[in-house]
Design an enzyme around this catalytic site. Structure first.
Site, PDB file in Angstrom:
ATOM      1  N   ARG A 165       0.829  -1.210   0.000  1.00  0.00           N
ATOM      2  CA  ARG A 165       0.000   0.000   0.000  1.00  0.00           C
ATOM      3  C   ARG A 165       0.861   1.257   0.000  1.00  0.00           C
ATOM      4  NH1 ARG A 165      -5.143  -1.787   3.926  1.00  0.00           N
ATOM      5  NH2 ARG A 165      -6.126  -2.999   2.254  1.00  0.00           N
ATOM      6  N   TYR A 182      -6.581  -0.878  -6.618  1.00  0.00           N
ATOM      7  CA  TYR A 182      -5.922  -2.112  -6.147  1.00  0.00           C
ATOM      8  C   TYR A 182      -5.162  -1.931  -4.834  1.00  0.00           C
ATOM      9  CZ  TYR A 182      -1.614  -1.046  -9.024  1.00  0.00           C
ATOM     10  OH  TYR A 182      -0.511  -0.529  -9.598  1.00  0.00           O
ATOM     11  N   GLU A 183      -4.831  -3.020  -4.232  1.00  0.00           N
ATOM     12  CA  GLU A 183      -4.307  -3.023  -2.844  1.00  0.00           C
ATOM     13  C   GLU A 183      -5.261  -2.324  -1.882  1.00  0.00           C
ATOM     14  OE1 GLU A 183      -1.938  -4.890  -2.109  1.00  0.00           O
ATOM     15  OE2 GLU A 183      -1.026  -5.193  -4.064  1.00  0.00           O
ATOM     16  N   GLY A 184      -6.542  -2.450  -2.153  1.00  0.00           N
ATOM     17  CA  GLY A 184      -7.554  -1.803  -1.313  1.00  0.00           C
ATOM     18  C   GLY A 184      -7.966  -0.470  -1.892  1.00  0.00           C
TER      19      GLY A 184
END
Lengths: 600, 600
Positions: free
Chosen positions: B297, B437-439
């Site tokens: 992140r 992406y990655e949350g």
């Protein structure tokens, strides 16, 4: 999920906010009743959903392509355009004497919105034809009108606007294309035009190019530009297409979006000269072009609103369907993501911006109709002035908001939004042209500052602000009942927004002479501020009317409640930005201009 | 125009804001001196500009493609990755015992920024390997470390993260992939994983997949998820790749952007079971995955900053080059568009947002290093807490701002921006994945509200606010001289921003129990507000330091003046939004949640 035109919402705006009744009371607009409007909208909605929208994703996947001077449009476009034209949609707002239906702009506007909402790439060909028709109606000779108008209005041919050249984008003073008189009333045109939307295609038997060019003795700059009409095929005496003219498409662009719409590079006169005739008077080309451009700018605003509506609908459908994670307030299992507050926030944001921009645009269309049809000259002039103030706002703000809405549309889809098959990404790509063509947002903002604010000393702007304040006062006088908190918030935001917009108008007026760079450093923020405050004003009006309907117990209660909730959202999330925008303009110019160029 | 790493700016932030000297004073970081930092950055900049950036547009035009289970990456990627690995860049931040260089995050971070700035698609393979290395360092057995770490750290192999399944995106509780123990210490893994970045490629001889799956008796939900390592090729005793494992790429996605980066659908176990081994303890998979995810992140935040820098540089180059229209204050002819105030406003906006986000991220990296290397446990814990608060802000806010910057980058280019050849459009498309992406940003915001604000009762948030206020006080005490107006504005905005952020933190704390939906309705605005205020705080610190440097007459005066101007711009145009954001959170939740679901 296919696009469904929001007819109930459109009719509410037309009837309640844009005063369709006043338009249908105008001479020449007697047919434009509420019943006619509803029937036209329903028919158009059926057509765009059935015929036009199904071609949207196809056109993105298999764009129009160029081969050896010819452009083959996406499969199905030609047939769809035939149906579009035959059903009379191209001629909806154009005069009956040339084969149109002569309906007012207020009824034409939602139809334009639907068409663009369904398929931006397809709709562009109609938008450009509208512009060409407008220019010929304004400045064409009787012969030009007789030759071109009926085929354009009935969609037998299409029209184009040829402004841009490699060195002349926003700056039309730099146009170099030249037109040499042949002594027989015709001219030979030589030059290169780029970014010509539908500059070449296979959908109709002929194309009428409207072209900016310079005659041999023309003065330099914008005062030496004339407008010509140059057909793809010369027109025979009987109106049929004749010999091929010397205008050729040498390539089309590989673009981020609106891929089905061919963007042509046109060569005029490489083989002896493209034959054209002068439209109107010499050296007044830019003036005429502005007429078609203003119509086109309003139309591009509608593109933004139509696209935003489609993106919103797609996001809502996905959010209802996609099940993921529990409700933050607790649930026995995963829920559709429309339950999650942040998804809800994005959907409300998309919805509220679209509704506010639509309301402002339709109100503008109503002003246009009164400006063109009212018996009283003073009334016409007053409405024309307001309409002209609104055009750059409708174009600039509606398209800027459509980018945000398309972006949120992808975001609601999460990872699926990034996959092209889903369709949300196409909106994101398509939307990006809207703030650029027909004048970038900065060009709209220059227009708003220069022609629309400084020229009349802020008169129209302050007139609109006075009306917005009157709405705020009405909100204050109302017994809000269930909606007291909503109305209190809407009112406070609108009052603050009006104060901030007024401060900015005063800043523009007060500094244009002494510090013109500071004023233009804030031109785009001013445009957006005007959009938010005037759009917020329309939402406030809508909330007032909704409350009246609810009190009187008539109609669709859920619709009116939703309207109040959406107005409240718009006030707290958008109108509330007014003070920050004012700061960015009034204080923020120092930061814009401080850096020496070399330090970038 | 190719990307040039902004080394001077990076070193300023590292040395003056992120306190590299404090990092190099830490045990184990003695080599991380200012001189080392400068040498590493210069070497890396040379490498990415010479080798990686030239592949960026090529990868967009000729993406990686799938054929019969194999993925062929864009021409040149394989060779470039070899060079990247051989030069030691993959191992920059990883332990020397596994072939890395063991440099602190504060020096690794600008290198990550450069790599992503030059070529997002290429850099992703390194980012994912970093995550896999991190997970194995944390939870891998000695055997797993011995088998996998050296090949990953030296770039002989690459790593992946396999989380998402069709029904399990943001919601990992829904993971269904299963792992059956074989009694010999290995497991057979069965299931489908989607959106696997570099899940298949031809750049290295093996790929180590880290996979979330459930063992047969695992409890439901997130507490029953374990982490496995599943190699593409089984590993022989001598470390060489052996038999093909039963994990196969059945397709890759057709995406909006980052097209050269293959996004794979992986089938595990369709031919008898993919052999894997458990990483760490059973049912603690999510915990380990969060370790690599937090690293990833932060890395995605750096992607946003790198991409924004590149988009800014492209826009500046175009604005210097493109001549169009006269200066609004008068000029003898058309001027480069960088002279036009609105172009200047967009460039400043791009620049200021990028600098603010960079400053905050590097400061975060410095906190990370102290949290990992300081001798004092309490100091470590305090710095870890701040770092963890900052991670969702760095990820969420830097990527949201990168979308805006990429958008402005297209806009500066006008019509040319919409043409793919120009390259600005690629940034616009590439950027859109970063907030997903990655949350997604909403997932980051949930983390910020839940784990990072509610869990410690707002302690870290208020600690940061106290420091921001101390900076504001320092600004007030300063004899501003030439910059008095700038400092006065920066100070006022920062004080107001801190007050607004504090009000929002109090709102979150005060309502999480009583009205959790209202709190989460404002989670993303809270994240953005935190970004703007904390980023503004860093810009204010930078302005203070610049002023000190100018007073003492040392260094590059133009650089320090520009820093003050940029801080002023950021204050008036971004920190000034804080009150509106507070309103959207504290008052705006009513509008977010009012509409019944059926009315969307």
């Amino acid at each position: 999920m296919s696009y469904t035109a929001p007819i109930k919402e459109m009719l509410f705006v037309m009837n309640e906010l844009a005063n369709l009744d006043a338009v249908s009371a105008l001479p020449g607009c007697e047919d434009a009743t509420r019943d006619t409007a509803e029937a036209v909208l329903e028919e158009n909605a059926k057509f765009v959903s059935g015929v036009i929208e199904p071609l949207n994703h196809a056109g993105d996947k298999e764009p129009s392509y160029w081969h050896d001077g010819q452009v083959t449009t996406t499969k199905g476009f030609k047939e769809a355009f035939r149906q579009f034209a035959d059903a009379g949609w191209q001629g909806l707002q154009h005069p009956q004497e040339f084969g149109g239906q002569g309906l007012p702009k207020l009824i034409g506007t939602p139809c334009v919105e639907m068409l663009h909402g369904a398929n931006l790439s397809f709709a562009l060909v109609a938008l450009l034809s509208d512009g060409a028709i407008e220019a010929l109606l304004t400045a064409g000779s009787d012969e030009q009108k007789a030759t071109y108008l009926e085929p354009l209005v009935t969609g037998k041919w299409t029209g184009t606007m040829n402004l841009t050249e490699p060195q002349a984008g926003s700056d039309l003073a730099a146009v170099r294309t030249r037109a040499e008189p042949q002594g027989d009333g015709t001219y030979k045109v030589f030059g290169t035009k780029i970014f010509i939307t539908y500059g070449e295609h296979d959908m109709t038997e002929n194309i009428a190019h409207l072209v900016l060019a310079r005659t041999p003795d023309a003065p330099p700059g914008v005062k030496g530009i004339s407008l010509f009409i140059v057909p793809k095929f010369m027109v025979n005496a009987d109106g049929s297409p004749g010999a091929r003219n010397d205008v050729h498409c040498v390539s089309i662009e590989h673009k981020l979006g609106i891929k089905a719409s061919p963007t042509a590079v046109l060569q005029f006169g490489d083989h002896g000269g493209a034959i054209g005739t002068l439209v109107g008077e010499e050296n007044r080309g830019l003036e005429y072009m502005f007429i078609m451009m203003n119509a086109a700018r309003f139309g591009v605003g509608m593109q933004g609103i139509g696209l935003a509506e489609n993106a919103y609908q797609k996001a809502v459908a996905f959010a209802r369907d996609r099940v993921q994670s529990r409700d933050v307030a607790g649930s026995s299992g995963p829920v559709p993501i429309i339950h999650h507050p942040d998804v809800r926030r994005m959907l409300m944001s998309m919805r509220a911006q679209t509704e506010a921009a639509r309301a402002l645009a339709y109100v503008g269309a109503g002003f246009h109709d009164i400006a063109h049809h009212h018996q009283d000259e003073e009334t016409r002039a007053a409405h024309q002035a307001v309409y002209e103030y609104l055009v750059p706002v409708i174009k600039g703000w509606s398209t800027e908001m459509s980018e945000n809405v398309a972006r949120d549309g992808v975001q609601v889809h999460g990872g699926m939004g990034f996959i092209e098959e889903t369709g949300a990404a196409q909106h994101y790509r398509d939307a990006k042209i809207l703030t650029i063509y027909e004048g970038t947002t900065a060009i709209q903002a220059n227009d708003l500052v220069g022609r629309k604010t400084l020229r009349d000393g802020g008169k129209v702007a302050k007139h609109l602000l006075a009306q917005a304040r009157a709405t705020a006062t009405q909100l204050g006088e109302l017994e809000g009942g269930d909606f007291a908190a909503d109305f209190s918030s809407i009112r406070a935001r609108l009052e603050q927004g009006a104060a901030d917009l007024e401060a900015v108008v005063d800043f523009v007026l007060g500094n244009a002479k002494s510090d013109v760079k500071a004023v233009f450093a804030g031109s785009v923020p001013y445009l957006k501020l005007a959009g938010i405050v005037l759009g917020g004003w329309q939402m406030a009006r809508a909330a007032l009317i909704a409350q009246q309907k609810l009190s009187s117990g008539g109609g669709d209660a859920a619709f009116y409640q939703a309207k109040i909730a959406t107005a409240r959202f718009f006030a707290d999330h958008f109108v509330a930005q007014s003070t920050a925008m004012r700061a960015a303009i009034v204080d923020g110019h120092a930061g814009v201009l401080a850096l020496p160029e070399a330090m970038f």
